[in-house]
Design a protein around this motif. Structure first.
Motif, PDB file in Angstrom:
ATOM      1  N   ASN A   1       0.854  -1.188   0.000  1.00 34.66           N
ATOM      2  CA  ASN A   1       0.000   0.000   0.000  1.00 34.66           C
ATOM      3  C   ASN A   1       0.890   1.238   0.000  1.00 34.66           C
ATOM      4  O   ASN A   1       1.673   1.441   0.932  1.00 34.66           O
ATOM      5  N   PRO A   2       0.795   2.101  -1.029  1.00 32.04           N
ATOM      6  CA  PRO A   2       1.680   3.261  -1.116  1.00 32.04           C
ATOM      7  C   PRO A   2       1.495   4.261   0.021  1.00 32.04           C
ATOM      8  O   PRO A   2       2.333   5.138   0.224  1.00 32.04           O
ATOM      9  N   MET A   3       0.424   4.116   0.788  1.00 32.78           N
ATOM     10  CA  MET A   3       0.182   5.012   1.919  1.00 32.78           C
ATOM     11  C   MET A   3       1.327   4.957   2.935  1.00 32.78           C
ATOM     12  O   MET A   3       1.548   5.892   3.682  1.00 32.78           O
ATOM     13  N   HIS A   4       2.070   3.846   2.928  1.00 32.30           N
ATOM     14  CA  HIS A   4       3.122   3.653   3.922  1.00 32.30           C
ATOM     15  C   HIS A   4       4.513   4.013   3.419  1.00 32.30           C
ATOM     16  O   HIS A   4       5.405   4.246   4.226  1.00 32.30           O
ATOM     17  N   PHE A   5       4.716   4.060   2.099  1.00 32.62           N
ATOM     18  CA  PHE A   5       6.084   4.275   1.610  1.00 32.62           C
ATOM     19  C   PHE A   5       6.217   5.268   0.460  1.00 32.62           C
ATOM     20  O   PHE A   5       7.321   5.522  -0.001  1.00 32.62           O
ATOM     21  N   ASN A   6       5.112   5.865   0.016  1.00 33.76           N
ATOM     22  CA  ASN A   6       5.164   6.774  -1.121  1.00 33.76           C
ATOM     23  C   ASN A   6       4.673   8.153  -0.667  1.00 33.76           C
ATOM     24  O   ASN A   6       3.471   8.410  -0.563  1.00 33.76           O
ATOM     25  N   GLU A   7       5.627   9.041  -0.384  1.00 35.55           N
ATOM     26  CA  GLU A   7       5.301  10.365   0.155  1.00 35.55           C
ATOM     27  C   GLU A   7       4.431  11.176  -0.807  1.00 35.55           C
ATOM     28  O   GLU A   7       3.482  11.837  -0.391  1.00 35.55           O
ATOM     29  N   ALA A   8       4.727  11.113  -2.100  1.00 35.41           N
ATOM     30  CA  ALA A   8       3.935  11.882  -3.078  1.00 35.41           C
ATOM     31  C   ALA A   8       2.491  11.394  -3.105  1.00 35.41           C
ATOM     32  O   ALA A   8       1.551  12.198  -3.147  1.00 35.41           O
TER      33      ALA A   8
ATOM     34  N   ALA B   1       0.723  12.415   0.199  1.00 37.46           N
ATOM     35  CA  ALA B   1       0.453  13.855   0.276  1.00 37.46           C
ATOM     36  C   ALA B   1      -0.883  14.222  -0.375  1.00 37.46           C
ATOM     37  O   ALA B   1      -1.492  15.232  -0.026  1.00 37.46           O
ATOM     38  N   GLY B   2      -1.355  13.401  -1.309  1.00 41.89           N
ATOM     39  CA  GLY B   2      -2.620  13.663  -1.970  1.00 41.89           C
ATOM     40  C   GLY B   2      -3.819  13.034  -1.290  1.00 41.89           C
ATOM     41  O   GLY B   2      -4.928  13.090  -1.805  1.00 41.89           O
ATOM     42  N   THR B   3      -3.625  12.450  -0.109  1.00 43.78           N
ATOM     43  CA  THR B   3      -4.724  11.821   0.623  1.00 43.78           C
ATOM     44  C   THR B   3      -5.222  12.745   1.729  1.00 43.78           C
ATOM     45  O   THR B   3      -4.628  13.799   1.989  1.00 43.78           O
ATOM     46  N   GLU B   4      -6.269  12.346   2.393  1.00 46.98           N
ATOM     47  CA  GLU B   4      -6.812  13.142   3.500  1.00 46.98           C
ATOM     48  C   GLU B   4      -5.839  13.293   4.659  1.00 46.98           C
ATOM     49  O   GLU B   4      -5.986  14.186   5.490  1.00 46.98           O
ATOM     50  N   PHE B   5      -4.788  12.444   4.713  1.00 43.98           N
ATOM     51  CA  PHE B   5      -3.831  12.488   5.822  1.00 43.98           C
ATOM     52  C   PHE B   5      -2.632  13.387   5.526  1.00 43.98           C
ATOM     53  O   PHE B   5      -1.891  13.743   6.441  1.00 43.98           O
ATOM     54  N   ASP B   6      -2.404  13.713   4.263  1.00 45.25           N
ATOM     55  CA  ASP B   6      -1.330  14.614   3.823  1.00 45.25           C
ATOM     56  C   ASP B   6       0.082  14.075   4.028  1.00 45.25           C
ATOM     57  O   ASP B   6       1.051  14.768   3.726  1.00 45.25           O
ATOM     58  N   GLU B   7       0.228  12.901   4.586  1.00 41.64           N
ATOM     59  CA  GLU B   7       1.544  12.304   4.801  1.00 41.64           C
ATOM     60  C   GLU B   7       1.404  10.799   4.979  1.00 41.64           C
ATOM     61  O   GLU B   7       0.287  10.295   5.142  1.00 41.64           O
ATOM     62  N   ARG B   8       2.533  10.099   4.932  1.00 43.02           N
ATOM     63  CA  ARG B   8       2.498   8.648   5.087  1.00 43.02           C
ATOM     64  C   ARG B   8       2.018   8.255   6.481  1.00 43.02           C
ATOM     65  O   ARG B   8       2.276   8.962   7.455  1.00 43.02           O
ATOM     66  N   LEU B   9       1.332   7.132   6.546  1.00 35.74           N
ATOM     67  CA  LEU B   9       0.893   6.560   7.822  1.00 35.74           C
ATOM     68  C   LEU B   9       1.773   5.376   8.171  1.00 35.74           C
ATOM     69  O   LEU B   9       2.280   4.678   7.292  1.00 35.74           O
ATOM     70  N   VAL B  10       1.914   5.135   9.463  1.00 30.81           N
ATOM     71  CA  VAL B  10       2.637   3.952   9.924  1.00 30.81           C
ATOM     72  C   VAL B  10       1.754   2.735   9.678  1.00 30.81           C
ATOM     73  O   VAL B  10       0.543   2.754   9.937  1.00 30.81           O
ATOM     74  N   ASP B  11       2.346   1.689   9.174  1.00 34.58           N
ATOM     75  CA  ASP B  11       1.667   0.418   8.902  1.00 34.58           C
ATOM     76  C   ASP B  11       0.959  -0.054  10.177  1.00 34.58           C
ATOM     77  O   ASP B  11       1.574  -0.183  11.237  1.00 34.58           O
TER      78      ASP B  11
END
Length: 192
Positions: free
Chosen positions: A60-67, A70-80
């Motif tokens: 899941n790119p939410m954990h390792f893809n900053e770009a 940044a386009g999600t509601e969280f604005d940054e990566r989340l910890v797995d």
């Protein structure tokens, strides 16, 4: 100097002895309603998250893809989230399962809030139930609710955990040989 004044200032040398440390709880030590606030909060680093997602192949790119993040509601990566589970369970071992012979299950796992790089996690366990094992007389079964919080007091995780825990009469820890230590390693009572 005499035998009873071995220090430089003339005071008696303290007697050396091997003293038992914390050996963890045994089945008899648990009581329904007890809450154990586990020591040592742990700050989650970016390295923890990247390493864990790579080792577990979490794509899941939410954990390792900053770009992407940044386009999600969280604005940054989340910890797995599975890292948060593993961390909280690990924090609870000292109080709950040092003397477990098996973990029977993890139930009702809930992520209540996201965890970010730099968050410090704290955990506590509440004893929900305990009972004798039907099949093994040397253990009992303990169910706890494990709760984890960030540095702001926000609950980020909860789950129920059920280990089989040794009964005290079936364990033989001592100061010289605590759980996990081979016989004869380190300072022994006769050395003190």
């Amino acid at each position: 100097m005499t035998d009873d004044t071995d220090t430089q200032d003339g005071t008696p040398e303290p007697e050396r002895r091997v003293v038992a440390g914390w050996h963890g709880r045994y089945y008899e030590d648990f009581a329904v309603g007890d809450v154990y606030k586990h020591p040592f909060g742990r700050t989650v680093t970016e390295t923890d998250n990247v390493w864990f997602t790579n080792v577990t192949m979490n794509l899941n790119p939410m954990h390792f893809n900053e770009a992407y993040a940044a386009g999600t509601e969280f604005d940054e990566r989340l910890v797995d989230g599975t890292f948060v589970i593993a961390l909280a369970v690990g924090m609870s071992v000292l109080d709950v399962s040092v003397n477990a012979t098996a973990n029977l299950g993890y139930d009702r796992i809930r992520h209540h809030a996201p965890v970010y790089h730099g968050d410090t996690i704290f955990a506590e366990s509440e004893v929900l139930e305990k009972r004798e094992s039907d099949s093994r007389d040397h253990v009992g079964i303990v169910t706890t609710e494990l709760r984890a919080y960030n540095q702001n007091g926000t609950k980020v995780l909860s789950l129920e955990r059920t280990p089989m825990v040794l009964k005290r009469g079936h364990a033989d820890p001592s100061a010289a040989q605590p759980p996990g230590w081979p016989e004869g390693i380190g300072t022994q009572p006769e050395d003190a």
